[in-house]
Design an enzyme around this catalytic site. Sequence first.
Site, mmCIF file in Angstrom:
data_model
loop_
_atom_site.group_PDB
_atom_site.id
_atom_site.type_symbol
_atom_site.label_atom_id
_atom_site.label_comp_id
_atom_site.label_asym_id
_atom_site.label_seq_id
_atom_site.Cartn_x
_atom_site.Cartn_y
_atom_site.Cartn_z
ATOM 1 N N HIS A 10 40.932 -11.386 6.352
ATOM 2 C CA HIS A 10 39.536 -11.250 6.585
ATOM 3 C C HIS A 10 38.571 -11.951 5.407
ATOM 4 O O HIS A 10 38.985 -12.182 4.379
ATOM 5 C CB HIS A 10 38.986 -9.715 6.492
ATOM 6 C CG HIS A 10 39.395 -8.935 5.308
ATOM 7 N ND1 HIS A 10 40.715 -8.492 5.048
ATOM 8 C CD2 HIS A 10 38.534 -8.500 4.312
ATOM 9 C CE1 HIS A 10 40.437 -7.998 3.929
ATOM 10 N NE2 HIS A 10 39.554 -7.919 3.390
ATOM 11 N N CYS A 42 37.376 -2.903 -2.576
ATOM 12 C CA CYS A 42 38.341 -4.134 -2.899
ATOM 13 C C CYS A 42 37.220 -5.527 -3.127
ATOM 14 O O CYS A 42 36.042 -5.218 -2.835
ATOM 15 C CB CYS A 42 38.987 -4.302 -1.460
ATOM 16 S SG CYS A 42 38.200 -4.379 -0.117
#
Length: 669
Positions: free
Chosen positions: A67, A181
């Site tokens: 992603h 993240c």
Amino acid sequence: MTDMITADLVDLELDLSAETKEAAARSLAERMVALGRVSDLEGFLADVAAREAQMPTGLDGGIGIPHCRSAHVTEPTLAFGRSARGIDFGAPDGPADLIFLIAAPAGADDAHLTILSSLARQLMDAEFTDALRSVSDPVSAAALINGDEPAPDAGQPSREEATEEAPEGVPAFRIVAVTSCPTGIAHTYMAAEALENAAREAGVELVVETQGSAGFTRLDPAVVAAADAVVFAHDVPVRDKERFAGKPTVDVGVKAGINRPTALIAEAREKAARGEVTVDAKSPSPVDGAGESGDGYGTKLRKWLMSGVSYMVPFVAAGGLLIALGFAIGGWKIDKAPSVAEHFIWTDHTSWAALLFQIGGLAFAFLVPVLAGYIAYGMADRPGLVPGFVGGSVAVTINAGFLGGLAAGLIAGAVVLGIQRVRIPAVLRGIMPVVVIPLISSAVVGFLMFLVVGKPIASLQSALTDWLEGLSGANAIILGVILGLMMCFDLGGPLNKVAYAFAVGGLAHPTDGSLKVMAAAMAAGMVPPLAMALATTVRGRLFTKTERENGKAAWFLGASFITEGAIPFAAADPLRVIPASMAGGAVTGALSMAFGCTLRAPHGGVFVVPLIGQPLLYLVAIAAGVCVSTAVVVVLKGARKTTPSGSGTETGAETGAAAADTKRVPTAA
């Protein structure tokens, strides 16, 4: 989520078109391009690869979630692929059979990001993933992901039911957690879900603050104050970390929050039971190099050193290239020019050369202090910076050089960690990070560097410099071979960085020997990507379509001394690419040393050839290594064609190449 994924974005037989994670991402991205969701395929895939390079996106349980946020995405999109064989996305437990490619625009709105985070949480539900493995058609798969077709309910208690089952009269153990993240789309929310599930099973009250791309809502101060322990699962710095000071803290990477949440909950309870609390909010964390609690000392040491080297390299590149340009414009005596602050002639090229040289010298002077400071930072976070820089400056003062910087950084980090272990009264905690820790740690590190370890290290540094200066003949060639092997073994990894740091360390006080070492290191580092580019050109049938495309970019990456340009090839076929790269690197390193080539610039590739001593021979050394690596990788890859067809190890691309070659070679009569 109905506008994010449709049946056209589902491939239930992904393994028929993809064998590697790069190929899988490309196959799913092509579906996005076909629907107008992605405007530039190659640009988007480059963004996906850059995100993957930060941290593998494979998760335990057979899930891969490549992603990114990209300017080439026109609207938030999700594509799903299923692979019966499995595709390696770097998960500890093996290949992934469920692959989700998440594409978010650079300016995605909060609503869309919230939907994507909801999907990430769903992936932690075993019933949801089991349903995806058994779904029979793309339409049903898209409906399942959209929530239009619910997964079978195994009767797992709701959060309310789990809370009601807690024993009455017994106060629950309370934990607050923060997850984050780099991209803030997937891992952030998956870690949160995993921790929440583990807490319910353990009968623990847990509240999570997800610091994702859509921003974050701070935990209620009352909730933080009432918490018995804290869990940080993050790969970017926790924002407003000082809120959690003085509590038992478990600090790990975000993947640990996903893969072992139960262990983290248990560790938090154990720390609270022992009364172990953080002195302040600046405790060491995996973000800055200390690693996860399960890392061995060797792994932590490597991360600490790499932290220092990574911060040092920009100073090396900027300062070294400015110095090299000063020499190129003003000649080799430019280092004797007076200070430009006192003597500068606007129309004299020598003055401009002196300006570049002196700016570069100032930047280069930070090399050892920055190295030491950020090694200490990797160990002890911000409190390590002051003693680290002080120790690095002492190393420069006593001529301990690069080795002194390494020692100063490790000593400074260790001293700060030791001070932080001392129990401090609450009234003094506020001044610890600002006054007490910098004062005591700087004094201790300065004492040790000046009077205890500094002088022996300076003597060792001097001996090393003399040894390099005296290298000639076979000894120089052997060193060139070793440097070449190290530069090409892990293609930008720790061993490569060690060899590069050794080379640039000699530029702080350049001698003929240290300049030869720098030349050999850069030449060898250029070989792997150039060799892969040449191999994909001369024997393209031995490589996949994706590799041939990567080969075009590898020409420029190799010419620019970006060894990492060969990583896609090594990742796909390490047993052939890495030995071939090492063979060519060893040849180039040996020839560079044998030819007596020198280099004052720490980077630049072919673009700094005019600044190289013996430039033509230098190019010959690089060309020889590239040819050797190309020949070896072609021979090794070509040997796969002899694999019996019944063994099942040949890929379709290899079989096709073998068939094509068979048609060209006449059979014996």
